[in-house]
Scaffold this motif. Structure first.
Motif, short mmCIF file in Angstrom:
data_model
loop_
_atom_site.label_atom_id
_atom_site.label_comp_id
_atom_site.label_asym_id
_atom_site.label_seq_id
_atom_site.Cartn_x
_atom_site.Cartn_y
_atom_site.Cartn_z
N ALA A 166 0.82 -1.21 0.00
CA ALA A 166 0.00 0.00 0.00
C ALA A 166 0.85 1.26 0.00
CB ALA A 166 -0.94 0.00 1.21
N ASP A 167 2.06 1.17 0.60
CA ASP A 167 2.93 2.34 0.67
C ASP A 167 4.39 1.89 0.57
OD1 ASP A 167 4.17 4.71 1.10
OD2 ASP A 167 3.07 5.24 2.91
N PRO A 168 4.89 1.71 -0.64
CA PRO A 168 6.25 1.17 -0.84
C PRO A 168 7.35 2.03 -0.25
CG PRO A 168 4.98 1.10 -2.88
CD PRO A 168 4.20 1.93 -1.92
N ALA A 169 7.08 3.31 0.02
CA ALA A 169 8.13 4.20 0.53
C ALA A 169 8.21 4.21 2.05
CB ALA A 169 7.90 5.62 0.02
N ASP A 170 7.36 3.43 2.72
CA ASP A 170 7.36 3.42 4.18
C ASP A 170 8.49 2.54 4.71
OD1 ASP A 170 6.54 3.56 6.91
OD2 ASP A 170 5.51 1.65 6.65
N TYR A 171 9.48 3.16 5.35
CA TYR A 171 10.62 2.40 5.87
C TYR A 171 10.25 1.61 7.12
CZ TYR A 171 11.01 6.39 9.09
OH TYR A 171 10.76 7.36 10.02
N GLY A 172 9.29 2.12 7.91
CA GLY A 172 8.93 1.46 9.17
C GLY A 172 8.43 0.05 8.98
N SER A 173 7.55 -0.15 7.99
CA SER A 173 7.01 -1.49 7.76
C SER A 173 8.10 -2.47 7.35
CB SER A 173 5.92 -1.44 6.68
OG SER A 173 4.79 -0.72 7.14
N SER A 174 9.01 -2.02 6.50
CA SER A 174 10.09 -2.91 6.05
C SER A 174 11.00 -3.31 7.21
CB SER A 174 10.93 -2.22 4.96
OG SER A 174 10.22 -2.15 3.75
N LEU A 175 11.33 -2.35 8.08
CA LEU A 175 12.23 -2.64 9.19
C LEU A 175 11.56 -3.55 10.22
CD1 LEU A 175 13.94 0.83 9.65
CD2 LEU A 175 14.81 -1.18 8.46
N LEU A 176 10.30 -3.33 10.51
CA LEU A 176 9.59 -4.21 11.44
C LEU A 176 9.40 -5.59 10.83
CD1 LEU A 176 6.94 -1.76 12.93
CD2 LEU A 176 8.91 -2.74 14.09
N LEU A 177 9.16 -5.64 9.52
CA LEU A 177 9.01 -6.93 8.85
C LEU A 177 10.29 -7.74 8.93
CD1 LEU A 177 7.41 -8.89 7.12
CD2 LEU A 177 8.08 -7.57 5.10
N SER A 178 11.46 -7.08 8.87
CA SER A 178 12.72 -7.82 8.97
C SER A 178 12.83 -8.52 10.32
CB SER A 178 13.91 -6.87 8.76
OG SER A 178 14.05 -5.98 9.86
N SER A 179 12.33 -7.86 11.37
CA SER A 179 12.33 -8.48 12.70
C SER A 179 11.41 -9.70 12.74
CB SER A 179 11.90 -7.46 13.75
OG SER A 179 11.87 -8.03 15.04
N VAL A 180 10.27 -9.60 12.07
CA VAL A 180 9.33 -10.73 12.01
C VAL A 180 9.97 -11.91 11.30
CG1 VAL A 180 7.11 -11.51 11.12
CG2 VAL A 180 7.31 -9.21 12.09
N TYR A 181 10.64 -11.64 10.16
CA TYR A 181 11.27 -12.73 9.42
C TYR A 181 12.41 -13.36 10.22
CZ TYR A 181 8.72 -11.86 5.08
OH TYR A 181 7.75 -11.76 4.13
N ARG A 182 13.09 -12.56 11.03
CA ARG A 182 14.12 -13.14 11.89
C ARG A 182 13.49 -14.10 12.91
NH1 ARG A 182 16.45 -8.92 13.15
NH2 ARG A 182 15.79 -8.46 15.26
N SER A 183 12.36 -13.69 13.47
CA SER A 183 11.65 -14.55 14.42
C SER A 183 11.18 -15.85 13.76
CB SER A 183 10.46 -13.80 15.02
OG SER A 183 10.89 -12.69 15.76
N LEU A 184 10.86 -15.76 12.47
CA LEU A 184 10.40 -16.94 11.73
C LEU A 184 11.55 -17.79 11.20
CD1 LEU A 184 7.47 -15.31 9.70
CD2 LEU A 184 7.24 -16.99 11.54
N GLY A 185 12.80 -17.30 11.37
CA GLY A 185 13.96 -18.03 10.90
C GLY A 185 14.14 -17.96 9.39
N GLN A 186 13.55 -16.96 8.75
CA GLN A 186 13.66 -16.81 7.29
C GLN A 186 14.73 -15.77 6.98
OE1 GLN A 186 9.80 -16.28 5.42
NE2 GLN A 186 8.82 -17.72 6.82
#
Length: 519
Positions: free
Chosen positions: A383-403
């Motif tokens: 919905a908002d490709p320029a939003d850095y916050g979502s990308s950075l929080l998503l990286s934390s989620v993927y780390r928790s998932l082991g991806q």
């Protein structure tokens, strides 16, 4: 199977099933006592049992399809986190008109109406994004060009759109001049342009005229419903609401408090202004979620959010912002299951509302539903490709998932967006603090510490800033420094207990004692 269980949970089917069984047991107990006293036939209890058995699957089906909300019984919205099959939209995007609305320039004599120009831009974005058959660049993407002299060809290429809307606002007392133009990027030709010299009271009519002219030029039909916004008829109330929006967007405890003041002034002028009530709810929920300790202040903020959200629901029950306000309020109040329903309804009313996807993702994260959170953060980024916050929080989620592969990809994307943002806003403490942890994960400890200390120097009392910097020092192995910050800024376990950035701290006696103190 987990996805199906999550969907049962989201639709409250499990809750209804358990509640039904408990109620059925009570009814049978009552029947067992009362029916003999009333000398009813022996088969009466069996009849009640049969009815209850037949009613059980019916109750489950109804709970799957419908929700009981503050506005009555509503059909349960679909799951916005559901994956879209790859390539489904590939052909569609190329065939439909695409447009970006650049921030209108404040040309007022005192240059004091930037918030008003931004508000006009956002209104146009909102109306156009709700129109079918048109792709509209997100607010963050468009506002990245604010104050820049980028040419049309560059904007078109970076935002992947074929048309650009630009304009200006000149506000002097009660007089208003608005210019607007729609440009076809490929030919640099004007498809529409106009100048409006009106009084301030005509702002709502001007907004509708501009949106209608743009849609007409792109051969897209706007339905009357898309032009019906839950606005006030009082321009003074509208002006205060725009000021509130501007303060709230800049985040921080002081700015959020100022936003509440602006929204409250708007409701004092027009008590029936639903959007201003929603703003009060969102701002108070933001205070409770990000900045307040557990205690009287936080309780008061949540109560104020509930009251304002209820008022907004009474005035504008079918408005996406109203549902966002309800969702954030419920989430702040520790009721994430109910919050999810509201976020999903907000997305149903406005599928491109980035904030609804983002807040929905945070609610899923706080419940430990990492796969769900990942899908929703991806939707927020879409919905908002320029939003850095979502990308950075998503990286934390993927780390928790082991991806790890996806984690690295989202970190690269997030850091690039932060750096781009800091070029224009070098003193944005939130961007520096969020970006520092990502830079640390990427292996640049020196740059991470530089960003972290800059963020503290800029905003030393912001608890959100301190928390993100604590994550940076935790990842860097500076555990005592991380704990010093954690103890200053954390007052509940809702987020901290699942944040993988803090994993290096979890075996420390000091951390364990701190977590126990929060229980």
């Amino acid at each position: 199977m987990r996805a199906f269980i999550d969907e049962l949970r989201r639709r409250n089917v499990l809750k209804v099933g358990i509640a039904y069984l408990v109620a059925a047991w009570l009814v049978l107990q009552l029947a067992d006592v009362v029916f003999p006293a009333m000398r009813l036939p022996g088969w009466s209890t069996s009849l009640v049992l049969g009815i209850l058995i037949v009613g059980f699957p019916l109750a489950l089906v109804l709970s799957w399809v419908f929700d009981v909300t503050p506005r009555g019984i509503k059909r349960t919205p679909g799951d916005p986190a559901a994956e879209v099959p790859a390539g489904e939209n590939a052909g569609t995007i190329a065939k439909i008109p695409s447009v970006a609305v650049l921030p209108f320039v404040d040309m007022s004599p005192d240059h004091d109406s930037e918030y008003f120009a931004d508000g006009l831009t956002e209104e146009l974005l909102g109306v156009l994004s709700r129109a079918g058959g048109m792709r509209v660049a997100s607010r963050t993407s468009s506002f990245a060009f604010k104050g820049k002299n980028a040419d049309i060809e560059e904007v078109s290429a970076k935002l992947n759109v074929a048309h650009i809307v630009e304009g200006s606002v000149r506000k002097s007392g009660n007089l208003l001049r608005i210019t607007g133009q729609l440009i076809e990027a490929a030919t640099d030709s004007h498809l529409w342009s106009s100048t409006y010299d009106r009084e301030l009271d005509d702002i709502f009519a001007i907004q509708d005229e501009i949106a209608t002219q743009i849609a007409s030029a792109l051969q897209v039909q706007l339905a009357p419903r898309q032009l019906e916004r839950p606005l006030t008829e009082d321009v003074r109330a509208y002006d205060f609401c725009l000021r509130g929006n501007s303060y709230l967007r800049n985040l921080g405890m002081k700015n959020t408090g100022r936003a509440i003041e602006m929204y409250e002034k708007a409701t004092q002028i027009d008590p029936a202004y639903g959007r201003a009530w929603a703003g009060i709810a969102i701002a108070n929920a933001t205070l409770a979620l990000l900045f307040m300790v557990d205690g009287e202040d936080r309780t008061a903020a949540i109560e104020a959010a509930h009251q304002a959200a209820k008022k907004a629901s009474e005035l504008d029950p079918e408005c996406a912002i109203t549902h966002l306000a309800n969702g954030m309020t419920l989430n702040a109040d520790g009721r994430p299951d109910e919050a999810e329903i509201e976020f999903a309804m907000a997305i149903e009313y406005d599928p491109q509302m980035h904030e609804a996807h983002y807040q929905y993702a945070r609610a899923a994260y706080m419940q430990g539903r990492m796969k769900k959170a990942a899908a929703l953060f991806e939707k927020a980024i879409e919905a908002d490709p320029a939003d850095y916050g979502s990308s950075l929080l998503l990286s934390s989620v993927y780390r928790s998932l082991g991806q790890s592969d996806k984690q690295e990809e989202t970190i690269r994307r997030g850091v690039a967006l932060v750096e781009k943002h800091l070029e224009k806003h070098p003193n944005d403490a939130r961007a520096l603090a969020l970006g520092a942890a990502a830079v640390q994960i990427a292996g640049n400890s020196e740059k991470a510490e530089l960003w972290a200390e800059r963020a503290i120097a800029i905003d030393p009392d912001n608890e959100s800033t301190l928390y993100n910097i604590a994550c940076t020092y935790s990842l860097a192995g500076k555990l005592d420094r991380a704990m010093d910050l954690i103890e200053r800024c954390i007052h509940s376990t809702s987020w901290i207990k699942r944040d993988s950035d803090l994993d290096p701290l979890r075996e420390l006696p000091r951390f364990k004692a701190f977590m126990k103190s929060l229980e």
